[in-house]
Design an enzyme around this catalytic site. Sequence first.
Site, PDB file in Angstrom:
ATOM      1  N   GLY A  42      -5.971  -3.128   0.054  1.00 63.23           N
ATOM      2  CA  GLY A  42      -5.799  -3.224   1.499  1.00 63.23           C
ATOM      3  C   GLY A  42      -6.475  -4.441   2.098  1.00 63.23           C
ATOM      4  N   GLU A 118      -6.456   5.110  -6.251  1.00 61.60           N
ATOM      5  CA  GLU A 118      -7.709   5.027  -5.478  1.00 61.60           C
ATOM      6  C   GLU A 118      -8.528   6.303  -5.641  1.00 61.60           C
ATOM      7  OE1 GLU A 118      -6.587   1.942  -1.853  1.00 61.60           O
ATOM      8  OE2 GLU A 118      -6.147   4.057  -1.572  1.00 61.60           O
TER       9      GLU A 118
HETATM   10  C1  A5P Z   1      -4.154   1.652   0.273  1.00 58.53           C
HETATM   11  O1  A5P Z   1      -3.169   2.514  -0.163  1.00 58.53           O
HETATM   12  C2  A5P Z   1      -4.929   2.299   1.353  1.00 58.53           C
HETATM   13  O2  A5P Z   1      -5.553   3.478   0.956  1.00 58.53           O
HETATM   14  C3  A5P Z   1      -5.923   1.354   2.002  1.00 58.53           C
HETATM   15  O3  A5P Z   1      -7.116   1.296   1.280  1.00 58.53           O
HETATM   16  C4  A5P Z   1      -6.174   1.835   3.390  1.00 58.53           C
HETATM   17  O4  A5P Z   1      -4.944   2.065   3.999  1.00 58.53           O
HETATM   18  C5  A5P Z   1      -6.974   0.832   4.203  1.00 58.53           C
HETATM   19  O5  A5P Z   1      -6.262  -0.344   4.323  1.00 58.53           O
HETATM   20  P1  A5P Z   1      -6.715  -1.485   5.305  1.00 58.53           P
HETATM   21  O6  A5P Z   1      -8.083  -1.897   4.908  1.00 58.53           O
HETATM   22  O7  A5P Z   1      -5.693  -2.574   5.119  1.00 58.53           O
HETATM   23  O8  A5P Z   1      -6.663  -0.926   6.693  1.00 58.53           O
END
Ligand code: A5P
Length: 240
Positions: A42, A118
């Site tokens: 992300g 994750e």
């Molecule tokens: C990935 O699938 C997500 O779990 C991200 O870790 C989560 O959405 C946070 O993303 P951002 O840091 O881009 O907001």
Amino acid sequence: MDIMRDNRIIMEGLAPDVAKQAAGIRAAEMVEDGMVIGLGTGSTVLFAMQKLSTKVREGLDIAGVPTSLQAAMRARELGIPLTTLDDHPVLDLAIDGADQVDPVFRVIKGRGAAHLREKCVAAAAGRFIIVADPGKIVRVLDAAVPLEVLPFAVTPVLSVLKGLGGVPVLREGQKKDGPVITDNGNMVIDCRFGLIHQPEQLELSLTTIPGVLSCGIFSGFTEKTTVIVGDAAGARILPR
Ligand code: A5P
């Protein structure tokens, strides 16, 4: 100034990227020589990885387990050595972003469809470091919950979710027609439940539906979770 609006803390006058960067840098500073860490997916965790890249160039000896193809590609580009859960089933810590965080550090993840890996990485880590901007902090979780679903079972899973009172939507690709296919070859259903007052129960109900491989509610890691929120002054660790 922080204000509460529509269940969210809003930090007025602060661009989200500034907050994300501050949080990411602070998380990278928690990484010590010799650690094996989880590398989240992300936009927020990118800033942590950029800082780690600098520290690796300066001599920091670490290895990272990526939570997605995105994380793996970024790590390679940034010169962060990679490893696997096979080689390192126990990690020192994992750094990851979140879509929402509640006051006792239950979170919703999966906007980027990486929540299955994750969650595996978070489970393997001794500490789970969430990096966030103030817009992610809520009193009660209420975001759509992403579910990674076996394509074979998408239709029955949609029915079960409706039966649980949810409003499920199969996630569609952008710049790709048809459903999103995850790094693991599965599909994603985003399901709204309104205010989620009992995340543990909902997580259990969702993850026991046959065909659901993982849901984006992470309610089982609160004891080992640290939440870092970026702000204008830098970053702060949220009190529980
Ligand atoms: C990935 O699938 C997500 O779990 C991200 O870790 C989560 O959405 C946070 O993303 P951002 O840091 O881009 O907001």
